[in-house]
Structure formats: structure tokens, C-alpha cells
Design an enzyme around this catalytic site. Structure first.
Site, PDB file in Angstrom:
ATOM      1  N   ASP A 179      -9.997 -31.570  -0.491  1.00 26.87           N
ATOM      2  CA  ASP A 179     -10.148 -30.170  -0.069  1.00 26.87           C
ATOM      3  C   ASP A 179      -8.940 -29.671   0.710  1.00 26.87           C
ATOM      4  O   ASP A 179      -8.636 -30.188   1.777  1.00 26.87           O
ATOM      5  CB  ASP A 179     -11.396 -30.027   0.808  1.00 26.87           C
ATOM      6  CG  ASP A 179     -12.667 -30.033  -0.008  1.00 26.87           C
ATOM      7  OD1 ASP A 179     -12.810 -29.168  -0.881  1.00 26.87           O
ATOM      8  OD2 ASP A 179     -13.515 -30.921   0.221  1.00 26.87           O
ATOM      9  N   HIS A 238      -8.922 -29.286  -4.597  1.00 25.93           N
ATOM     10  CA  HIS A 238      -9.680 -28.029  -4.548  1.00 25.93           C
ATOM     11  C   HIS A 238      -8.947 -27.115  -3.566  1.00 25.93           C
ATOM     12  O   HIS A 238      -9.042 -27.312  -2.355  1.00 25.93           O
ATOM     13  CB  HIS A 238     -11.125 -28.346  -4.094  1.00 25.93           C
ATOM     14  CG  HIS A 238     -11.974 -27.134  -3.895  1.00 25.93           C
ATOM     15  ND1 HIS A 238     -13.195 -27.178  -3.232  1.00 25.93           N
ATOM     16  CD2 HIS A 238     -11.811 -25.836  -4.265  1.00 25.93           C
ATOM     17  CE1 HIS A 238     -13.722 -25.967  -3.205  1.00 25.93           C
ATOM     18  NE2 HIS A 238     -12.908 -25.137  -3.821  1.00 25.93           N
ATOM     19  N   ASP A 248     -20.499 -28.396  -5.451  1.00 29.32           N
ATOM     20  CA  ASP A 248     -19.775 -28.748  -4.232  1.00 29.32           C
ATOM     21  C   ASP A 248     -20.397 -28.030  -3.039  1.00 29.32           C
ATOM     22  O   ASP A 248     -20.312 -26.809  -2.931  1.00 29.32           O
ATOM     23  CB  ASP A 248     -18.308 -28.336  -4.430  1.00 29.32           C
ATOM     24  CG  ASP A 248     -17.404 -28.711  -3.271  1.00 29.32           C
ATOM     25  OD1 ASP A 248     -17.854 -29.421  -2.357  1.00 29.32           O
ATOM     26  OD2 ASP A 248     -16.229 -28.294  -3.306  1.00 29.32           O
ATOM     27  N   GLY A 249     -21.009 -28.817  -2.146  1.00 33.55           N
ATOM     28  CA  GLY A 249     -21.567 -28.250  -0.922  1.00 33.55           C
ATOM     29  C   GLY A 249     -23.029 -28.599  -0.756  1.00 33.55           C
ATOM     30  O   GLY A 249     -23.865 -28.211  -1.570  1.00 33.55           O
TER      31      GLY A 249
HETATM   32  C1  DX5 Z   1     -16.284 -27.071   1.457  1.00 40.92           C
HETATM   33  C2  DX5 Z   1     -15.665 -28.100   0.556  1.00 40.92           C
HETATM   34  C3  DX5 Z   1     -16.534 -29.233   0.193  1.00 40.92           C
HETATM   35  C4  DX5 Z   1     -17.066 -30.020   1.360  1.00 40.92           C
HETATM   36  C5  DX5 Z   1     -18.468 -30.403   1.013  1.00 40.92           C
HETATM   37  O1  DX5 Z   1     -15.366 -26.044   1.575  1.00 40.92           O
HETATM   38  O2  DX5 Z   1     -15.220 -27.505  -0.649  1.00 40.92           O
HETATM   39  O3  DX5 Z   1     -15.898 -30.090  -0.745  1.00 40.92           O
HETATM   40  O4  DX5 Z   1     -16.352 -31.185   1.648  1.00 40.92           O
HETATM   41  O5  DX5 Z   1     -19.019 -31.040   2.112  1.00 40.92           O
HETATM   42  P1  DX5 Z   1     -20.565 -31.414   2.178  1.00 40.92           P
HETATM   43  O6  DX5 Z   1     -20.821 -32.350   1.039  1.00 40.92           O
HETATM   44  O7  DX5 Z   1     -20.674 -32.043   3.512  1.00 40.92           O
HETATM   45  O8  DX5 Z   1     -21.327 -30.132   2.050  1.00 40.92           O
HETATM   46 ZN    ZN Z   2     -14.408 -28.819  -2.214  1.00 37.73          ZN
END
Ligand code: DX5
Ligand code: ZN
Length: 227
Positions: free
Chosen positions: A43, A74, A178-179
């Protein structure tokens, strides 16, 4: 061929290193790999598009030779075109951008592909899937954000399962989510049609090997890959 082109409908786990300990990044990735991870989610944040600041091409260039897994960047940043060449140079396998801040999406996706990477588009929770309809031939995977980009550990937005379904009707491209993905939410997204499970806090806040395995098993069960 690339990672997403070769997925063939399999459910895969992509640990988001945002939740890892950056002082021992390579080790953390190895632990997640032992739990079945096949892709590293990287990220990139700029304190402009999102209110957080993370890591860039230099860290990617250090991580890539330390892991056999492909690294997926990303980009949650303004003006991603400025940094795409450096990520290509760093050796990442794929790069996704946020269409909400890309001025010329076709050009940006072409730039990613011409660097030999697979090109992805990540959609904010309120960005309609139709935004990318005319860009589909230039996209290799779609990331459905199930939280607002910027931070790990946020609450899963359940309506995003419907967005995955809508995208499934539009395209056969692999869908990443994602999230807020964990062993409870992964099955919901897999049933909707997602196949690439990005998970940060759910993996790294416990033992990464065990937690990655739990999420993958839950996702694979939902896809009927295992009992
Ligand atoms: C948020 C990111 C995600 C984040 C997800 O902006 O794009 O990739 O790391 O984290 P979790 O799995 O903790 O929601
Ligand atoms: Zn991400």
C-alpha cells in the site's frame, strides 16, 4: 503471462504489509507465505489522496528480491504517473491506481502495461463500477475497496459484496477485495465473485501463518474448492 492472468478462478491470499512490522518486512512476508499467501499487497499512500503516509519505490525495490512472491503495488496517491516508472524499475509485478484521481486512465493503464506489469484499478466504496466500463480492455484486475482507502483495521462495508456482483456481470476480470477482510467477511466476498483476498490487520495482528491460512480456508470453502 502474469499473476492475475494465470489465476484461473482460484481463491488466493494477499497479505497487506500495511499492518506488518516494517522493521522486519521480509520475515513477516515469509510467515504469511507459510500460511499460503501468494501475492504481497503493497500500500502506497501520500497524505494527499489519503490522510496517511507509507512507503514507496525504494522499499519496494528492497522487498522484491527478498520474496519469491509477486508484489502488487496499490497506489493511493495523486499523480501516480510520476511514480509508475520507479515501481516498474523496483520490480513489482502489478500496479493498481485509483480512478478517482487519475486524469487520463487509459494512458496510465497503458503506462503500467508497457512497463511489463499487470494493470489494476481500485474503486473507492462509493465509486460506481460503471466508471471503468470503457477501460476494461486495458485492465488486468479490479480492486473493490471495502473500506475507505487510507488505514488498516477499519470496518468492512457490507454493500461492497453487491458491487463485486455487479462487476461480475460486467467482466470476467479477477476481482480483488481490500479492507476489513477476515475469515468472517472473506466468504461473503468470495460468494459474490471475488478471488483475491487482501488482508492486513487480520493477518499481521496475530500469527501471520495461522491467520492467513484461516482466511484462505474460509474463502476456499465458500468457493467450493475445499470442504
Ligand atoms: C487501505 C489499504 C488496505 C489495508 C487493509 O487503504 O488499501 O490494503 O491494508 O487493511 P485491513 O485488512 O486491516 O482492513
Ligand atoms: Zn490496499
Amino acid at each position: 503471462m502474469g499473476f492475475f492472468a494465470e489465476l484461473d478462478g482460484r481463491v488466493v491470499g494477499a497479505p497487506s504489509i500495511l499492518a506488518a512490522n516494517f522493521a522486519r518486512l521480509a520475515e513477516e512476508v515469509k510467515w504469511a507465505e507459510a500460511g499460503g499467501a501468494e501475492l504481497v499487497h503493497f500500500d502506497v499512500m501520500d497524505n494527499q489522496f489519503v490522510p496517511n503516509l507509507t512507503i514507496g519505490p525504494l522499499v519496494a525495490a528492497s522487498l522484491v528480491p527478498e520474496t519469491p512472491l509477486p508484489v502488487d503495488a496499490h497506489l493511493q496517491i495523486l499523480d501516480p504517473d510520476n511514480l509508475i516508472p520507479s515501481f516498474v524499475e523496483a520490480g513489482v509485478a502489478s500496479i493498481s491506481v485509483q480512478p478517482e484521481v487519475v486524469r487520463h486512465l487509459h494512458r496510465t493503464l497503458a503506462m503500467i502495461r508497457s512497463g511489463g506489469c499487470e494493470a489494476g484499478v481500485a474503486l473507492n466504496p462509493t465509486t460506481p463500477p460503471e466508471t471503468i466500463e470503457w477501460a476494461l480492455p486495458y485492465i488486468d484486475y479490479v480492486n473493490v475497496m471495502s473500506v475507505n482507502p487510507g488505514f488498516g483495521g477499519q470496518e468492512f462495508i457490507p454493500e461492497m459484496a453487491e458491487k463485486v456482483r455487479r462487476l461480475r456481470e460486467m467482466t470476467d476480470l479477477p476481482i480483488q477485495v481490500d479492507g476489513g477482510i477476515n475469515a468472517g467477511t472473506a466468504p461473503v466476498m468470495v460468494e459474490a465473485g471475488a478471488r483475491v483476498l487482501v488482508a492486513g490487520s487480520a493477518v499481521f495482528e496475530g500469527d501471520p501463518e495461522t491467520e492467513m491460512r484461516k482466511i484462505l480456508d474460509a474463502g476456499r470453502r465458500a468457493a467450493g474448492e475445499i470442504k
